[in-house]
Design an enzyme around this catalytic site. Sequence first.
Site, mmCIF file in Angstrom:
data_model
loop_
_atom_site.group_PDB
_atom_site.id
_atom_site.type_symbol
_atom_site.label_atom_id
_atom_site.label_comp_id
_atom_site.label_asym_id
_atom_site.label_seq_id
_atom_site.Cartn_x
_atom_site.Cartn_y
_atom_site.Cartn_z
ATOM 1 N N HIS A 246 0.728 -1.305 0.058
ATOM 2 C CA HIS A 246 -0.046 0.108 0.100
ATOM 3 C C HIS A 246 0.917 1.254 -0.130
ATOM 4 O O HIS A 246 1.944 1.292 0.724
ATOM 5 C CB HIS A 246 -1.049 0.115 1.319
ATOM 6 C CG HIS A 246 -1.991 -1.023 0.965
ATOM 7 N ND1 HIS A 246 -3.271 -0.567 0.407
ATOM 8 C CD2 HIS A 246 -2.270 -2.309 1.192
ATOM 9 C CE1 HIS A 246 -4.140 -1.682 0.444
ATOM 10 N NE2 HIS A 246 -3.372 -2.936 0.535
ATOM 11 N N PRO A 247 0.507 2.175 -0.818
ATOM 12 C CA PRO A 247 1.261 3.572 -0.905
ATOM 13 C C PRO A 247 0.918 4.334 0.089
ATOM 14 O O PRO A 247 -0.204 4.284 0.843
ATOM 15 C CB PRO A 247 0.786 4.106 -2.221
ATOM 16 C CG PRO A 247 -0.585 3.660 -2.435
ATOM 17 C CD PRO A 247 -0.708 2.084 -1.608
ATOM 18 N N GLU B 274 -8.475 6.727 -5.728
ATOM 19 C CA GLU B 274 -9.014 6.811 -4.542
ATOM 20 C C GLU B 274 -8.550 7.981 -3.896
ATOM 21 O O GLU B 274 -9.227 8.531 -3.002
ATOM 22 C CB GLU B 274 -8.715 5.551 -3.708
ATOM 23 C CG GLU B 274 -9.632 4.439 -4.292
ATOM 24 C CD GLU B 274 -9.035 3.003 -4.008
ATOM 25 O OE1 GLU B 274 -9.614 1.998 -4.086
ATOM 26 O OE2 GLU B 274 -7.816 2.845 -3.562
ATOM 27 N N GLN B 275 -7.021 8.208 -3.977
ATOM 28 C CA GLN B 275 -6.440 9.198 -3.557
ATOM 29 C C GLN B 275 -6.906 10.658 -4.032
ATOM 30 O O GLN B 275 -7.088 11.643 -3.355
ATOM 31 C CB GLN B 275 -5.034 9.140 -3.252
ATOM 32 C CG GLN B 275 -4.482 8.107 -2.665
ATOM 33 C CD GLN B 275 -3.103 8.035 -2.185
ATOM 34 O OE1 GLN B 275 -2.317 9.529 -2.274
ATOM 35 N NE2 GLN B 275 -2.406 7.102 -1.895
ATOM 36 N N PHE C 166 0.498 3.548 6.573
ATOM 37 C CA PHE C 166 -0.891 3.826 7.069
ATOM 38 C C PHE C 166 -1.771 3.363 5.921
ATOM 39 O O PHE C 166 -1.725 4.051 4.862
ATOM 40 C CB PHE C 166 -1.251 5.270 7.391
ATOM 41 C CG PHE C 166 -2.342 5.780 8.080
ATOM 42 C CD1 PHE C 166 -2.781 5.599 9.202
ATOM 43 C CD2 PHE C 166 -3.257 6.527 7.102
ATOM 44 C CE1 PHE C 166 -4.325 5.744 9.735
ATOM 45 C CE2 PHE C 166 -4.540 6.803 7.296
ATOM 46 C CZ PHE C 166 -4.853 6.479 8.823
ATOM 47 N N ILE C 167 -2.903 2.651 6.454
ATOM 48 C CA ILE C 167 -3.865 2.150 5.347
ATOM 49 C C ILE C 167 -5.410 2.571 5.950
ATOM 50 O O ILE C 167 -5.633 2.396 7.045
ATOM 51 C CB ILE C 167 -3.962 0.607 5.248
ATOM 52 C CG1 ILE C 167 -2.177 0.381 4.950
ATOM 53 C CG2 ILE C 167 -4.834 0.300 4.223
ATOM 54 C CD1 ILE C 167 -2.055 -1.214 4.682
ATOM 55 N N ALA D 238 -9.383 3.371 3.989
ATOM 56 C CA ALA D 238 -10.361 3.390 2.913
ATOM 57 C C ALA D 238 -10.486 4.950 2.836
ATOM 58 O O ALA D 238 -11.369 5.508 3.869
ATOM 59 C CB ALA D 238 -11.468 2.353 3.076
ATOM 60 N N VAL D 239 -10.135 5.523 1.928
ATOM 61 C CA VAL D 239 -10.516 6.977 1.724
ATOM 62 C C VAL D 239 -11.664 7.558 1.230
ATOM 63 O O VAL D 239 -12.115 8.708 1.275
ATOM 64 C CB VAL D 239 -9.358 7.961 1.119
ATOM 65 C CG1 VAL D 239 -8.041 7.470 2.008
ATOM 66 C CG2 VAL D 239 -8.985 7.491 -0.224
#
Length: 182
Positions: A74-75, A90-91, A122-123, A125-126
């Site tokens: 994950h980025p 998503e971002q 840090f993950i 769901a945005v």
Amino acid sequence: MKPTGQKITLQSINRMDRSEFVEALGGIFECSPWVAEGAWTLRPFASVRELHEAMMGIVRGAPQDRIDSLLLAHPDLGTRLAVSGYSAAEQQSAGLSRLTQEEYERFHDLNKRYVGKFGFPFILAVRGKSKSDILAAMQERISRSAAEERERALSEIGRIAGFRLADLIHNENDEPGRTDLC
């Protein structure tokens, strides 16, 4: 696979051979096509929810090193580096592609502190969250224990995958517009 805006049917997913299935669903879990490979053997799926649950079962049952690799894939949120098509969309929807220099530095600092403490990014769901919501979540979660945060990260990965599946797959038996897979 990256998001295209076109939905495919659950029925077509169920009919796919292994390579087509992995091509279609291999990006649902960030850079982890092994999840789709494992889920293929569990077809057919009666609903998108059932597919999601099967994929999460693959993740939860994976060896620790595979789970670690999934977490590390994950980025950072708010990064200026290249990310997958799904992550970029998503971002962008959360405004993270339009950070001021000050906001970028704040995200960068929190990401660095978080990775330093937990060993993975840090993950979150945005979807439906603002930059300030995301920053508040980062600040709150950095004080947690490693075990709590690892479990939360896996839960967030499940939410992300649920959104991605709902965006990608149409099932005539599901309620229209339903995205509550998690």
